[in-house]
Design an enzyme around this catalytic site. Structure first.
Site, PDB file in Angstrom:
ATOM      1  CB  VAL A  96      -0.853  -0.267   1.247  1.00  0.00           C
ATOM      2  CG1 VAL A  96      -1.898   0.980   1.233  1.00  0.00           C
ATOM      3  CG2 VAL A  96      -1.532  -1.345   1.216  1.00  0.00           C
ATOM      4  CG  HIS A 100       1.358   1.503   5.877  1.00  0.00           C
ATOM      5  ND1 HIS A 100       1.288   1.704   4.465  1.00  0.00           N
ATOM      6  CD2 HIS A 100       1.708   0.539   6.311  1.00  0.00           C
ATOM      7  CE1 HIS A 100       1.850   0.637   3.957  1.00  0.00           C
ATOM      8  NE2 HIS A 100       2.030  -0.272   4.851  1.00  0.00           N
ATOM      9  CG  HIS A 102       3.584  -2.934   9.308  1.00  0.00           C
ATOM     10  ND1 HIS A 102       2.724  -3.817   8.972  1.00  0.00           N
ATOM     11  CD2 HIS A 102       4.231  -2.420   8.248  1.00  0.00           C
ATOM     12  CE1 HIS A 102       2.315  -3.931   7.698  1.00  0.00           C
ATOM     13  NE2 HIS A 102       3.305  -3.025   6.997  1.00  0.00           N
TER      14      HIS A 102
END
Ligand code: AMP
Length: 115
Positions: A96, A100, A102
């Site tokens: 993606v 972001h 994790h």
């Protein structure tokens, strides 16, 4: 304007997912395919940055906000210690392209470094 990413669509309520924490500029969801007892994703609300390299160059304060929020949710969902992974590039496992982090926590003995 690029197509909305899966995370933008979650933020807009088009794809169901529980937002477990948020700040003005970032939000947190549970990963749909957890790789650790606690596996959360901390996501800037803007999809302007594809990966952490772009984010660090373009808005270091937002990167710091992502790290701070990661710490906060790791404290809420585990003991406050965590592994932070930014897959960067397709060959490194990024799927993606809306940056972001994790957050992996809660007993990582059995978990490899990949997310
Ligand atoms: P990456 O491979 O680093 O780009 O990470 C993308 C992550 O998003 C993967 O760990 C997926 O399991 C996760 N993911 C994809 N779709 C969803 C969704 N609808 N809800 C929660 N997590 C998702």
């Amino acid at each position: 304007m690029s197509e909305p990413s899966v995370f933008t669509r979650i933020l807009q309520g088009e794809i169901p997912s529980e937002i477990v924490a948020e700040t003005e500029r970032a939000f947190v969801i549970r990963d749909i395919a957890p790789q650790a007892p606690v596996h959360l994703l901390v996501i800037p609300k803007t999809q302007q940055y594809r990966d952490v390299v772009e984010l660090a160059a373009g808005d270091p304060a937002l990167l710091a906000e992502v790290v701070d929020l990661a710490h906060r949710v790791a404290a809420e969902h585990a003991d406050g210690e965590f592994r932070l992974v930014f897959n960067t590039g397709a060959s490194a496992g990024q799927t993606v392209f809306h940056v972001h982090a994790h957050v992996l926590a809660g007993g990582l003995d059995e978990v490899s470094t990949g997310a």
